[in-house]
Scaffold this active site. Structure first.
Site, PDB file in Angstrom:
ATOM      1  N   LEU A   1      30.875  31.947  72.277  1.00 40.28           N
ATOM      2  CA  LEU A   1      30.485  32.449  70.969  1.00 40.28           C
ATOM      3  C   LEU A   1      29.568  31.463  70.243  1.00 40.28           C
ATOM      4  CD1 LEU A   1      32.167  34.405  68.439  1.00 40.28           C
ATOM      5  CD2 LEU A   1      32.077  32.012  67.768  1.00 40.28           C
ATOM      6  N   HIS A   2      28.574  31.977  69.572  1.00 35.27           N
ATOM      7  CA  HIS A   2      27.700  31.159  68.733  1.00 35.27           C
ATOM      8  C   HIS A   2      27.079  32.048  67.667  1.00 35.27           C
ATOM      9  CE1 HIS A   2      25.436  32.632  72.215  1.00 35.27           C
ATOM     10  NE2 HIS A   2      24.346  32.633  71.459  1.00 35.27           N
TER      11      HIS A   2
END
Length: 181
Positions: free
Chosen positions: A140-141
């Site tokens: 995730l980012h």
């Protein structure tokens, strides 16, 4: 009869009135080089970046649960990503502490961006899953992209090229210096 002015020179093509802006560094992105396979943290660039020097990794700031890093293939100067240290793919898998720090880092990045480069607005978001456009779906980012009036012109549409007026190292240094201030 062929006009001698338009005969290929040394096999490089027919001369025309167009200027060329070469961006060979983007080929690694286009080919998907460096992307992790599946959910394995081994080989994940987001898991490996914190082990590097901040300037080398383009890390702007580090927190307890997340860090802010420049996008290696930015849409605009100052395009940051807020990334949890923990290898997690889905927003719903973040702990309460990770969620809070991710939000606080995003807010702080907006303040810093406004102070150092005065964007007119921001695009903020995360792509969850490959089908949603995540280039590295396994980690995730959240993207934070500064925007200015007129920053999107014909180049990306017609030329499939983004013109960036600042080197990544210079952008990282400017944002990192202003992060604490």
């Amino acid at each position: 009869m062929v006009d001698p002015e338009f005969v290929p020179q040394d096999g490089v093509g027919i001369p025309d009135a167009l200027q060329r802006l070469w961006t060979p560094h983007r080929m690694a992105y286009i080919k998907g080089e460096g992307k992790p396979d599946g959910d394995d943290a081994r080989g994940c660039p987001f898991c490996g970046l914190p082990d590097l020097d901040d300037a080398e990794a383009l890390i702007v700031a580090r927190g307890k649960a997340v860090y802010a890093v420049l996008n290696l293939y930015p849409y605009n100067p100052g395009h940051l990503m807020v990334v949890p240290y923990r290898h997690v793919a889905d927003f719903t898998e973040l702990t309460a502490g990770e969620t809070v720090e991710l939000a606080e880092f995003t807010q702080h990045a907006m303040r810093v961006g406004r102070r150092v480069s005065a964007p007119h607005g921001f695009n903020i978001g995360m792509n969850q899953g490959v089908v949603a456009g995540a280039g590295i779906a396994a980690h995730l980012h959240q993207h934070l992209v500064p925007r200015w009036g007129g920053d999107a012109n014909f180049m990306p549409v017609v030329g499939h090229t983004k013109v960036l007026p600042q080197l990544l190292g210079d952008t990282r240094r400017m944002l990192a210096d202003a992060w604490e201030g």
